[in-house]
Design a protein around this motif. Structure first.
Motif, PDB file in Angstrom:
ATOM      1  N   ASN A  15       0.629  -1.104   0.239  1.00 53.01           N
ATOM      2  CA  ASN A  15      -0.629   0.044  -0.523  1.00 53.01           C
ATOM      3  C   ASN A  15       1.203   1.372  -0.290  1.00 53.01           C
ATOM      4  O   ASN A  15       0.785   1.820   0.708  1.00 53.01           O
ATOM      5  CB  ASN A  15      -0.959   0.042   1.165  1.00 53.01           C
ATOM      6  N   GLY A  16       1.448   1.380  -0.451  1.00 55.96           N
ATOM      7  CA  GLY A  16       2.871   2.534  -1.241  1.00 55.96           C
ATOM      8  C   GLY A  16       3.844   2.593   0.058  1.00 55.96           C
ATOM      9  O   GLY A  16       4.468   3.563   0.299  1.00 55.96           O
ATOM     10  N   LYS A  17       3.857   2.079   0.723  1.00 58.80           N
ATOM     11  CA  LYS A  17       5.268   2.124   2.116  1.00 58.80           C
ATOM     12  C   LYS A  17       6.050   0.839   2.716  1.00 58.80           C
ATOM     13  O   LYS A  17       5.244  -0.109   1.890  1.00 58.80           O
ATOM     14  CB  LYS A  17       3.757   2.355   3.542  1.00 58.80           C
ATOM     15  N   ALA A  18       6.914   1.042   3.530  1.00 63.83           N
ATOM     16  CA  ALA A  18       7.570  -0.282   3.146  1.00 63.83           C
ATOM     17  C   ALA A  18       7.442  -0.309   4.493  1.00 63.83           C
ATOM     18  O   ALA A  18       7.894   0.040   5.254  1.00 63.83           O
ATOM     19  CB  ALA A  18       9.231   0.839   2.586  1.00 63.83           C
ATOM     20  N   VAL A  19       7.122  -2.112   4.560  1.00 65.71           N
ATOM     21  CA  VAL A  19       7.641  -2.688   5.336  1.00 65.71           C
ATOM     22  C   VAL A  19       8.972  -3.591   5.261  1.00 65.71           C
ATOM     23  O   VAL A  19       9.470  -4.191   4.686  1.00 65.71           O
ATOM     24  CB  VAL A  19       6.465  -3.855   5.561  1.00 65.71           C
ATOM     25  N   LEU A  20      10.251  -3.133   6.464  1.00 64.63           N
ATOM     26  CA  LEU A  20      10.929  -3.606   6.474  1.00 64.63           C
ATOM     27  C   LEU A  20      11.389  -5.092   7.743  1.00 64.63           C
ATOM     28  O   LEU A  20      10.697  -4.891   8.180  1.00 64.63           O
ATOM     29  CB  LEU A  20      12.429  -2.731   6.752  1.00 64.63           C
ATOM     30  N   ARG A  21      12.585  -5.386   7.421  1.00 64.79           N
ATOM     31  CA  ARG A  21      13.307  -6.372   8.071  1.00 64.79           C
ATOM     32  C   ARG A  21      14.816  -6.083   8.381  1.00 64.79           C
ATOM     33  O   ARG A  21      15.068  -5.739   7.387  1.00 64.79           O
ATOM     34  CB  ARG A  21      12.943  -8.446   7.877  1.00 64.79           C
ATOM     35  N   THR A  22      15.468  -5.772   9.133  1.00 61.21           N
ATOM     36  CA  THR A  22      16.439  -5.755   9.886  1.00 61.21           C
ATOM     37  C   THR A  22      17.205  -7.119  10.829  1.00 61.21           C
ATOM     38  O   THR A  22      16.083  -7.687  10.913  1.00 61.21           O
ATOM     39  CB  THR A  22      16.446  -4.223  10.629  1.00 61.21           C
ATOM     40  N   ILE A  23      18.230  -7.096  10.599  1.00 60.58           N
ATOM     41  CA  ILE A  23      19.659  -8.134  10.920  1.00 60.58           C
ATOM     42  C   ILE A  23      19.159  -7.458  12.274  1.00 60.58           C
ATOM     43  O   ILE A  23      19.590  -6.434  12.856  1.00 60.58           O
ATOM     44  CB  ILE A  23      20.383  -7.782  10.529  1.00 60.58           C
TER      45      ILE A  23
END
Length: 232
Positions: free
Chosen positions: A50-58
């Motif tokens: 939906n136009g937004k970045a969903v992130l996973r970080t180390i």
């Protein structure tokens, strides 16, 4: 082995072709504006919903930059969402400032820029062109290639589907790819500890032949074809 130098080998016990393609440092976060190594807080996974970045970080830490897998996933998601076209052009809304991914603890915006797109475009084209050249020079149909091994820390964590989505790897290999981690270290350990290690290395050397990509006309053609962001 996916890294600054993409080392490749293709073959079987009695014939091996080897080469190295200059992918540059983008797979390791180099030459990327917010690029970095695989350290806690580096963005390693990206989905745009939906136009937004969903992130996973180390380490699930607050984001501080992008490591190699995060770079690949960002490009794949931007292409998937139509924000980067097949030629590698970033949408005009983000062309000047870059696409925003996250904010750091200090309030800075982590962005992915047009230059970043070009860096990964060059890197993935070099890998794909090297692979295609080896297949051509070996002279066997693709269906006879039983297994594709990806080595190195970057390759171990790589989202294969997203690498295929940007055209870095052939789609038909999707069910034949295996990640093997740090194979160079494993090979060095075996060479040093296995009594037959030196003999095995000599046997490999004897059946191996180098393909020089710098003077290979077909490599240059494959390279230009692979510049586009599209799966097969």
């Amino acid at each position: 082995d996916l890294g600054t130098n993409g080392e490749m080998a293709m073959g079987k016990k009695d014939k091996i072709l080897v080469t190295s393609t200059a992918a540059g440092p983008a797979f390791e976060g180099g030459n990327i504006q917010w690029g970095m190594g695989s350290v806690p807080g580096a963005i390693s996974g990206v989905q745009i919903e939906n136009g937004k970045a969903v992130l996973r970080t180390i380490g699930d830490k607050l984001p501080i930059g992008l490591c190699g897998t995060g770079v690949i996933e960002t490009v794949a998601e931007l292409v998937k969402g139509g924000l980067v076209d097949d030629s590698g052009l970033l949408d005009e809304d983000y062309f000047e400032e870059g696409y925003p991914l996250a904010r750091t603890e200090q309030g800075e915006t982590i962005v992915f820029t047009q230059k970043d797109v070009r860096e990964i475009q060059l890197a993935k084209s070099a890998v794909r062109a090297g692979l295609e050249t080896l297949i051509l020079r070996y002279g066997v149909p693709r269906e006879e290639i039983e297994t594709v091994y990806l080595a190195g820390g970057f390759g171990f964590k790589l989202d294969i589907a997203k690498a295929i989505a940007i055209g870095m790897l052939p789609e038909e290999f999707s069910d034949r790819i295996k990640t093997v981690g740090n194979s160079s270290l494993g090979g060095a350990a075996e060479f040093l500890t296995d009594p037959s290690g030196r003999d095995r290395i000599e046997e490999i050397v004897q059946v191996s032949r180098e393909v020089n990509l710098s003077s290979d006309k077909e490599f240059n053609e494959f390279y230009m074809d692979a510049m586009f962001f599209e799966a097969d």
